[in-house]
Each structure stands twice: as C-alpha cells, then as structure tokens.
Design a protein around this motif. Sequence first.
Motif, PDB file in Angstrom:
ATOM      1  N   UNK A 164     -60.799 -38.265 -25.210  1.00  0.00           N
ATOM      2  CA  UNK A 164     -60.686 -36.808 -25.233  1.00  0.00           C
ATOM      3  C   UNK A 164     -60.420 -36.289 -23.819  1.00  0.00           C
ATOM      4  N   UNK A 165     -59.561 -35.310 -23.728  1.00  0.00           N
ATOM      5  CA  UNK A 165     -59.149 -34.762 -22.434  1.00  0.00           C
ATOM      6  C   UNK A 165     -60.339 -34.280 -21.600  1.00  0.00           C
ATOM      7  N   UNK A 166     -61.335 -33.714 -22.246  1.00  0.00           N
ATOM      8  CA  UNK A 166     -62.478 -33.167 -21.501  1.00  0.00           C
ATOM      9  C   UNK A 166     -63.314 -34.251 -20.812  1.00  0.00           C
ATOM     10  N   UNK A 167     -63.113 -35.515 -21.188  1.00  0.00           N
ATOM     11  CA  UNK A 167     -63.875 -36.613 -20.591  1.00  0.00           C
ATOM     12  C   UNK A 167     -63.001 -37.507 -19.712  1.00  0.00           C
ATOM     13  N   UNK A 168     -61.861 -36.994 -19.258  1.00  0.00           N
ATOM     14  CA  UNK A 168     -60.908 -37.824 -18.506  1.00  0.00           C
ATOM     15  C   UNK A 168     -61.448 -38.329 -17.170  1.00  0.00           C
ATOM     16  N   UNK A 169     -62.457 -37.670 -16.612  1.00  0.00           N
ATOM     17  CA  UNK A 169     -63.021 -38.121 -15.338  1.00  0.00           C
ATOM     18  C   UNK A 169     -64.140 -39.142 -15.489  1.00  0.00           C
ATOM     19  N   UNK A 170     -64.454 -39.506 -16.741  1.00  0.00           N
ATOM     20  CA  UNK A 170     -65.519 -40.473 -17.007  1.00  0.00           C
ATOM     21  C   UNK A 170     -64.885 -41.828 -17.246  1.00  0.00           C
ATOM     22  N   UNK A 171     -65.463 -42.848 -16.658  1.00  0.00           N
ATOM     23  CA  UNK A 171     -64.916 -44.194 -16.748  1.00  0.00           C
ATOM     24  C   UNK A 171     -65.962 -45.148 -17.307  1.00  0.00           C
ATOM     25  N   UNK A 172     -65.589 -45.874 -18.344  1.00  0.00           N
ATOM     26  CA  UNK A 172     -66.472 -46.913 -18.872  1.00  0.00           C
ATOM     27  C   UNK A 172     -66.401 -48.098 -17.920  1.00  0.00           C
ATOM     28  N   UNK A 173     -67.555 -48.555 -17.469  1.00  0.00           N
ATOM     29  CA  UNK A 173     -67.608 -49.692 -16.574  1.00  0.00           C
ATOM     30  C   UNK A 173     -67.643 -50.993 -17.377  1.00  0.00           C
ATOM     31  N   UNK A 174     -68.616 -51.080 -18.297  1.00  0.00           N
ATOM     32  CA  UNK A 174     -68.743 -52.293 -19.113  1.00  0.00           C
ATOM     33  C   UNK A 174     -69.804 -52.080 -20.187  1.00  0.00           C
ATOM     34  N   UNK A 175     -69.843 -53.013 -21.113  1.00  0.00           N
ATOM     35  CA  UNK A 175     -70.949 -53.102 -22.054  1.00  0.00           C
ATOM     36  C   UNK A 175     -71.570 -54.472 -21.869  1.00  0.00           C
ATOM     37  N   UNK A 176     -72.870 -54.508 -21.897  1.00  0.00           N
ATOM     38  CA  UNK A 176     -73.618 -55.761 -21.806  1.00  0.00           C
ATOM     39  C   UNK A 176     -74.671 -55.702 -22.901  1.00  0.00           C
ATOM     40  N   UNK A 177     -74.491 -56.509 -23.932  1.00  0.00           N
ATOM     41  CA  UNK A 177     -75.409 -56.447 -25.064  1.00  0.00           C
ATOM     42  C   UNK A 177     -75.337 -55.066 -25.682  1.00  0.00           C
ATOM     43  N   UNK A 178     -76.464 -54.385 -25.722  1.00  0.00           N
ATOM     44  CA  UNK A 178     -76.491 -53.036 -26.283  1.00  0.00           C
ATOM     45  C   UNK A 178     -76.427 -51.964 -25.196  1.00  0.00           C
ATOM     46  N   UNK A 179     -76.131 -52.357 -23.970  1.00  0.00           N
ATOM     47  CA  UNK A 179     -76.046 -51.406 -22.858  1.00  0.00           C
ATOM     48  C   UNK A 179     -74.591 -50.997 -22.633  1.00  0.00           C
ATOM     49  N   UNK A 180     -74.367 -49.701 -22.613  1.00  0.00           N
ATOM     50  CA  UNK A 180     -73.040 -49.131 -22.405  1.00  0.00           C
ATOM     51  C   UNK A 180     -73.069 -48.409 -21.067  1.00  0.00           C
TER      52      UNK A 180
END
Length: 102
Positions: free
Chosen positions: A27-43
């Motif tokens: 979504x455009x409103x979240x364009x400045x947020x970056x997913x780093x990684x997922x580890x198990x159940x950690x996002x």
Amino acid sequence: MDGSDQGLECLRLLNEIIADFDELLKEDRFRGIDKIKTVGSTYMAVVGLIPEYKIQPNDPNSVRRHMTALIEYVKAMRHSLQEINSHSYNNFMLRVGKSAFN
C-alpha cells in the motif's frame, strides 16, 4: 488429526499471516516501511532506512510522518490478524517492540 497435520496447519496459518503483512507493505501509505526479515514467528520491519524515504532527524515533520506510518502499519497488522483469528478460531496476538539504531 495427527501431530504432523496440526504442524502443517500451524505453518499454513503462519504463512498466511506473513503473506498478509507483506501485502500491506504494497500500500502506498506504507512505502517508507521496509520488511527486514522473518525468523520463525517474528516479523521484523523498520521505517526510515529506505534511501529515498530516510528520516531527516532535524525535520520534526519527517519523524512525525514516519512514526505515523509505522503506527498505522501496526494497526493494519492487528486488523489483519483479527480477521485471521475470526476465520480460524485462533487467538493469535501481535506484540510490537522497538529498537533504536545510532
């Protein structure tokens, strides 16, 4: 169900949750947020590290915009998780923390 079927169902639900969270980032409103990684159940996701959307520390409006986007993302994640819970009869909960980089 035997143990392996329950494990597969758990993985399927976890995958659905992660996919929903990833979809929100489009979504455009979240364009400045970056997913780093997922580890198990950690996002893990961050705000302000994408070069074209970096936080400008001397600009209070920049910090405010980024923090607002992050708060809105957490709200959207919670809503998504509530939807999954209502359809799967689970009670997954979202825990949110922060980390500061210098």
